[in-house]
Design a protein around this motif. Sequence first.
Motif, PDB file in Angstrom:
ATOM      1  N   ALA A  33      33.439  34.399  84.217  1.00  0.00           N
ATOM      2  CA  ALA A  33      33.669  33.416  83.473  1.00  0.00           C
ATOM      3  C   ALA A  33      34.991  32.627  84.521  1.00  0.00           C
ATOM      4  O   ALA A  33      35.503  33.181  85.525  1.00  0.00           O
ATOM      5  CB  ALA A  33      34.940  34.373  82.596  1.00  0.00           C
ATOM      6  N   HIS A  34      34.668  31.386  85.115  1.00  0.00           N
ATOM      7  CA  HIS A  34      35.548  30.615  85.497  1.00  0.00           C
ATOM      8  C   HIS A  34      37.421  30.779  85.479  1.00  0.00           C
ATOM      9  O   HIS A  34      38.063  29.896  86.520  1.00  0.00           O
ATOM     10  CB  HIS A  34      34.548  29.236  86.051  1.00  0.00           C
ATOM     11  CG  HIS A  34      33.271  28.885  85.874  1.00  0.00           C
ATOM     12  ND1 HIS A  34      32.827  29.473  87.334  1.00  0.00           N
ATOM     13  CD2 HIS A  34      31.711  28.615  85.238  1.00  0.00           C
ATOM     14  CE1 HIS A  34      31.670  29.044  87.447  1.00  0.00           C
ATOM     15  NE2 HIS A  34      30.986  28.641  86.350  1.00  0.00           N
ATOM     16  N   GLY A  35      36.789  30.616  83.995  1.00  0.00           N
ATOM     17  CA  GLY A  35      38.203  30.250  83.410  1.00  0.00           C
ATOM     18  C   GLY A  35      38.846  32.131  83.741  1.00  0.00           C
ATOM     19  O   GLY A  35      39.724  32.349  83.138  1.00  0.00           O
ATOM     20  N   GLN A  36      40.025  31.957  84.951  1.00  0.00           N
ATOM     21  CA  GLN A  36      40.333  33.049  85.664  1.00  0.00           C
ATOM     22  C   GLN A  36      41.779  33.009  85.565  1.00  0.00           C
ATOM     23  O   GLN A  36      42.728  33.224  85.541  1.00  0.00           O
ATOM     24  CB  GLN A  36      40.064  33.593  86.823  1.00  0.00           C
ATOM     25  CG  GLN A  36      38.999  33.609  86.802  1.00  0.00           C
ATOM     26  CD  GLN A  36      38.648  35.126  86.978  1.00  0.00           C
ATOM     27  OE1 GLN A  36      39.340  35.909  87.259  1.00  0.00           O
ATOM     28  NE2 GLN A  36      37.376  35.686  85.961  1.00  0.00           N
ATOM     29  N   GLN A  37      42.283  31.831  84.304  1.00  0.00           N
ATOM     30  CA  GLN A  37      43.360  31.684  84.494  1.00  0.00           C
ATOM     31  C   GLN A  37      44.069  32.836  82.640  1.00  0.00           C
ATOM     32  O   GLN A  37      42.598  32.721  81.821  1.00  0.00           O
ATOM     33  CB  GLN A  37      44.189  30.081  84.095  1.00  0.00           C
ATOM     34  CG  GLN A  37      43.946  29.201  85.005  1.00  0.00           C
ATOM     35  CD  GLN A  37      42.251  29.336  85.276  1.00  0.00           C
ATOM     36  OE1 GLN A  37      41.511  28.859  84.870  1.00  0.00           O
ATOM     37  NE2 GLN A  37      42.150  28.959  87.146  1.00  0.00           N
ATOM     38  N   LEU A  38      45.637  32.658  83.024  1.00  0.00           N
ATOM     39  CA  LEU A  38      46.450  33.548  81.698  1.00  0.00           C
ATOM     40  C   LEU A  38      45.754  33.146  80.341  1.00  0.00           C
ATOM     41  O   LEU A  38      44.892  33.313  79.387  1.00  0.00           O
ATOM     42  CB  LEU A  38      47.496  33.837  82.063  1.00  0.00           C
ATOM     43  CG  LEU A  38      48.388  34.494  81.188  1.00  0.00           C
ATOM     44  CD1 LEU A  38      47.761  35.657  80.623  1.00  0.00           C
ATOM     45  CD2 LEU A  38      50.037  35.236  81.524  1.00  0.00           C
ATOM     46  N   PRO A  39      45.742  31.743  80.547  1.00  0.00           N
ATOM     47  CA  PRO A  39      45.785  31.475  78.727  1.00  0.00           C
ATOM     48  C   PRO A  39      43.861  31.012  78.585  1.00  0.00           C
ATOM     49  O   PRO A  39      43.490  31.608  77.495  1.00  0.00           O
ATOM     50  CB  PRO A  39      45.432  30.105  78.715  1.00  0.00           C
ATOM     51  CG  PRO A  39      46.791  29.809  79.750  1.00  0.00           C
ATOM     52  CD  PRO A  39      46.610  30.517  80.480  1.00  0.00           C
ATOM     53  N   ALA A  40      43.350  31.670  79.277  1.00  0.00           N
ATOM     54  CA  ALA A  40      41.518  31.327  79.597  1.00  0.00           C
ATOM     55  C   ALA A  40      41.486  32.811  79.041  1.00  0.00           C
ATOM     56  O   ALA A  40      40.539  33.710  78.475  1.00  0.00           O
ATOM     57  CB  ALA A  40      40.671  31.216  80.461  1.00  0.00           C
ATOM     58  N   ALA A  41      42.596  33.868  80.313  1.00  0.00           N
ATOM     59  CA  ALA A  41      41.744  35.404  79.340  1.00  0.00           C
ATOM     60  C   ALA A  41      41.720  35.811  78.503  1.00  0.00           C
ATOM     61  O   ALA A  41      41.511  36.451  77.294  1.00  0.00           O
ATOM     62  CB  ALA A  41      42.586  36.454  80.473  1.00  0.00           C
ATOM     63  N   TRP A  42      43.001  35.268  77.269  1.00  0.00           N
ATOM     64  CA  TRP A  42      43.873  34.953  76.228  1.00  0.00           C
ATOM     65  C   TRP A  42      42.515  34.607  75.018  1.00  0.00           C
ATOM     66  O   TRP A  42      42.216  35.251  74.659  1.00  0.00           O
ATOM     67  CB  TRP A  42      45.189  34.673  75.930  1.00  0.00           C
ATOM     68  CG  TRP A  42      46.063  35.342  75.739  1.00  0.00           C
ATOM     69  CD1 TRP A  42      47.306  35.183  76.595  1.00  0.00           C
ATOM     70  CD2 TRP A  42      46.684  37.118  75.356  1.00  0.00           C
ATOM     71  NE1 TRP A  42      47.984  36.690  76.969  1.00  0.00           N
ATOM     72  CE2 TRP A  42      47.516  37.207  75.621  1.00  0.00           C
ATOM     73  CE3 TRP A  42      45.441  37.677  74.340  1.00  0.00           C
ATOM     74  CZ2 TRP A  42      47.846  38.781  76.049  1.00  0.00           C
ATOM     75  CZ3 TRP A  42      46.246  38.786  73.806  1.00  0.00           C
ATOM     76  CH2 TRP A  42      47.648  39.317  75.352  1.00  0.00           C
ATOM     77  N   VAL A  43      42.004  33.370  74.905  1.00  0.00           N
ATOM     78  CA  VAL A  43      40.691  33.078  74.900  1.00  0.00           C
ATOM     79  C   VAL A  43      39.933  33.948  74.445  1.00  0.00           C
ATOM     80  O   VAL A  43      38.934  34.558  73.145  1.00  0.00           O
ATOM     81  CB  VAL A  43      40.664  31.771  75.266  1.00  0.00           C
ATOM     82  CG1 VAL A  43      39.460  31.598  74.417  1.00  0.00           C
ATOM     83  CG2 VAL A  43      41.704  30.748  74.726  1.00  0.00           C
ATOM     84  N   GLN A  44      39.264  34.535  75.890  1.00  0.00           N
ATOM     85  CA  GLN A  44      38.100  35.288  75.536  1.00  0.00           C
ATOM     86  C   GLN A  44      38.457  36.788  75.292  1.00  0.00           C
ATOM     87  O   GLN A  44      37.091  37.241  74.765  1.00  0.00           O
ATOM     88  CB  GLN A  44      37.918  36.051  76.882  1.00  0.00           C
ATOM     89  CG  GLN A  44      37.457  34.567  77.562  1.00  0.00           C
ATOM     90  CD  GLN A  44      36.296  34.493  78.836  1.00  0.00           C
ATOM     91  OE1 GLN A  44      36.632  35.016  79.601  1.00  0.00           O
ATOM     92  NE2 GLN A  44      34.426  34.882  78.779  1.00  0.00           N
ATOM     93  N   ALA A  45      39.986  37.441  75.452  1.00  0.00           N
ATOM     94  CA  ALA A  45      39.858  38.671  74.382  1.00  0.00           C
ATOM     95  C   ALA A  45      39.859  38.567  73.348  1.00  0.00           C
ATOM     96  O   ALA A  45      39.189  39.226  72.292  1.00  0.00           O
ATOM     97  CB  ALA A  45      41.523  38.733  74.551  1.00  0.00           C
ATOM     98  N   PHE A  46      39.898  37.503  72.586  1.00  0.00           N
ATOM     99  CA  PHE A  46      39.601  36.865  70.953  1.00  0.00           C
ATOM    100  C   PHE A  46      38.061  36.649  70.762  1.00  0.00           C
ATOM    101  O   PHE A  46      37.779  36.936  69.272  1.00  0.00           O
ATOM    102  CB  PHE A  46      40.359  36.051  70.831  1.00  0.00           C
ATOM    103  CG  PHE A  46      41.802  36.086  70.262  1.00  0.00           C
ATOM    104  CD1 PHE A  46      42.594  37.039  68.700  1.00  0.00           C
ATOM    105  CD2 PHE A  46      42.621  35.681  70.903  1.00  0.00           C
ATOM    106  CE1 PHE A  46      43.092  36.910  68.634  1.00  0.00           C
ATOM    107  CE2 PHE A  46      43.811  35.918  70.389  1.00  0.00           C
ATOM    108  CZ  PHE A  46      44.503  36.630  69.313  1.00  0.00           C
ATOM    109  N   ASP A  47      37.959  37.259  71.870  1.00  0.00           N
ATOM    110  CA  ASP A  47      36.191  36.987  71.686  1.00  0.00           C
ATOM    111  C   ASP A  47      35.169  38.708  72.217  1.00  0.00           C
ATOM    112  O   ASP A  47      34.214  37.972  72.360  1.00  0.00           O
ATOM    113  CB  ASP A  47      35.292  35.516  72.805  1.00  0.00           C
ATOM    114  CG  ASP A  47      34.032  35.811  72.085  1.00  0.00           C
ATOM    115  OD1 ASP A  47      33.423  35.575  71.196  1.00  0.00           O
ATOM    116  OD2 ASP A  47      33.207  35.413  73.126  1.00  0.00           O
ATOM    117  N   GLY A  48      36.605  38.931  71.795  1.00  0.00           N
ATOM    118  CA  GLY A  48      36.256  41.007  72.516  1.00  0.00           C
ATOM    119  C   GLY A  48      35.753  41.094  73.929  1.00  0.00           C
ATOM    120  O   GLY A  48      35.982  41.504  73.689  1.00  0.00           O
TER     121      GLY A  48
END
Length: 528
Positions: free
Chosen positions: A98-113
């Motif tokens: 996961a290259h997206g280590q920023q806060l918004p990227a983390a939230w997006v991935q949370a919605f993917d489980g």
Amino acid sequence: MTRRALMAMAAAATATAITPVASLAQGNPVLRNNEEGPYDLVIRHGRVIDPETGLDAVRDVGIKDNRIAAISESPLQGAKVLQAEGQVVAPGFIDLHAHGQQLPAAWVQAFDGVTTALELESGLLPISRYYDLTAKEGRPINYGASVAWTYARIAEKEGVEPDGTILWFQAAFSKDKWQNSVATDEEIDRIISRVETGLQEGGIGIGINAGYAPGYGRKEYHRLAELAARYGVPTYTHIRYNSVKEPQSAFEAFEELVALSAVTGAHMHVCHVNSMAGRDMANCVALLKSAQARGLPISVESYPYGASSTTVGSEGFRGDNWLERWGASDASVMEMNGQPLDQAKIDELQASSPGSVVVFHFLQPDKSEADQALLDLAVLYPGGSIASDAMPWQTAAGGLVEGDVWPLPEGAFAHPRSTGCFSRFLARYVRERKALSLSDALAKMSLYPARILQTSVPQMLRKGRLQVGADADIVVFDPATVKDNATFVEPTRLSTGYRHVVVDGVPIIEEAKRIADARPGRPIRRQV
């Protein structure tokens, strides 16, 4: 190889017992008896699936002090109750890439489980700075990174110090010494020293992004493998060549990786075998399976897309014959912001903005059964993990989406795997195609990634499992409706079907709604 033969190979892959690499740590380290209640949190009456023990039954799950404290046929009492009737309750998904280590990227991935997102292929440097900056801001999901070999190489070859961010790496594509030059013995010593410092600061392995610096010397890669073996950590390799043609083919690059594993004993993890092998998938997969059958500590990951996302300045897209080497038809298989490019535009971007992010369709499974069969060889690889290669989110102007930003701004762009990788796997491979069982699919998204890491990072023994004593990283979803909604044109469309997501015992998504101030994510880090 004929289309029928490829499809037969893919079918055989699904029929093979999915087991982890034999040399990696196994077992049920967290099994224990239920603790007495009451509990801080109860997940009530869901279909509980644990891929390691084979549990698949309706149960209540009791959580206490961030851990799973009870799994019971009888109702449990808790200070807070999340209803899960008709839903699957499973270990949270672990994303190794996961290259997206920023806060918004983390939230997006949370919605993917996803409950744990790790930057392992590319890594970061300095490691301590990355962990300090991330901890200060906080994350809804767990986070961690490997030590970035490319960052160390850029620092030595270009004389610029890394700052622990991906923006620094993207800017380095405007420099020309680090990608295609053999390091001197003295330079190798300094590169290895920087990487070793990162391991001593808790980096969880060595990220070897070789495809971005394919001109390195073989001795340099050998030294990295030796270092990994000495510290007992994996390497996470993006192989140096992407070509169906020899010499300098993907097959050759996989041979290099296999040889180093055999010589040094290092655990070599293959990043996104789907995009690395491309149209030579059958030969490359057969090579890796043969190496594993001989006991070499090699592991594999893939994502369920036939398109990659990278920088336009990558070496794999340069030269007059780059399309031929990929086995691609024409330059329009490359897109930027959802728009196909031609060679003239690619040349312009490589000259003016080589760090620009593009999407490259190396396979087209939606248009070709043969391409789908090739992709299946990677995605259904026995014992292989699912990993997203999720990209950082960029603004319409090309900046990074970071900070406490939600929802994603209009025009934000990334590869749709950044949003829907795990949901796409569940929807397409399990529900629609029935290519593997739900339990086997969950193993590829939770248990197998944990096993890859648990020998060198013992805290991973408590993740990827839904057992008493395990960390309470849990996802609750509807297998009949879970779905990826992101497309190459509209990548910000969040996945759906997830009712609850719990990280370290704290709900971060409840009744499909984000808990905006939830920041329970913890660092995944080697103890040194």
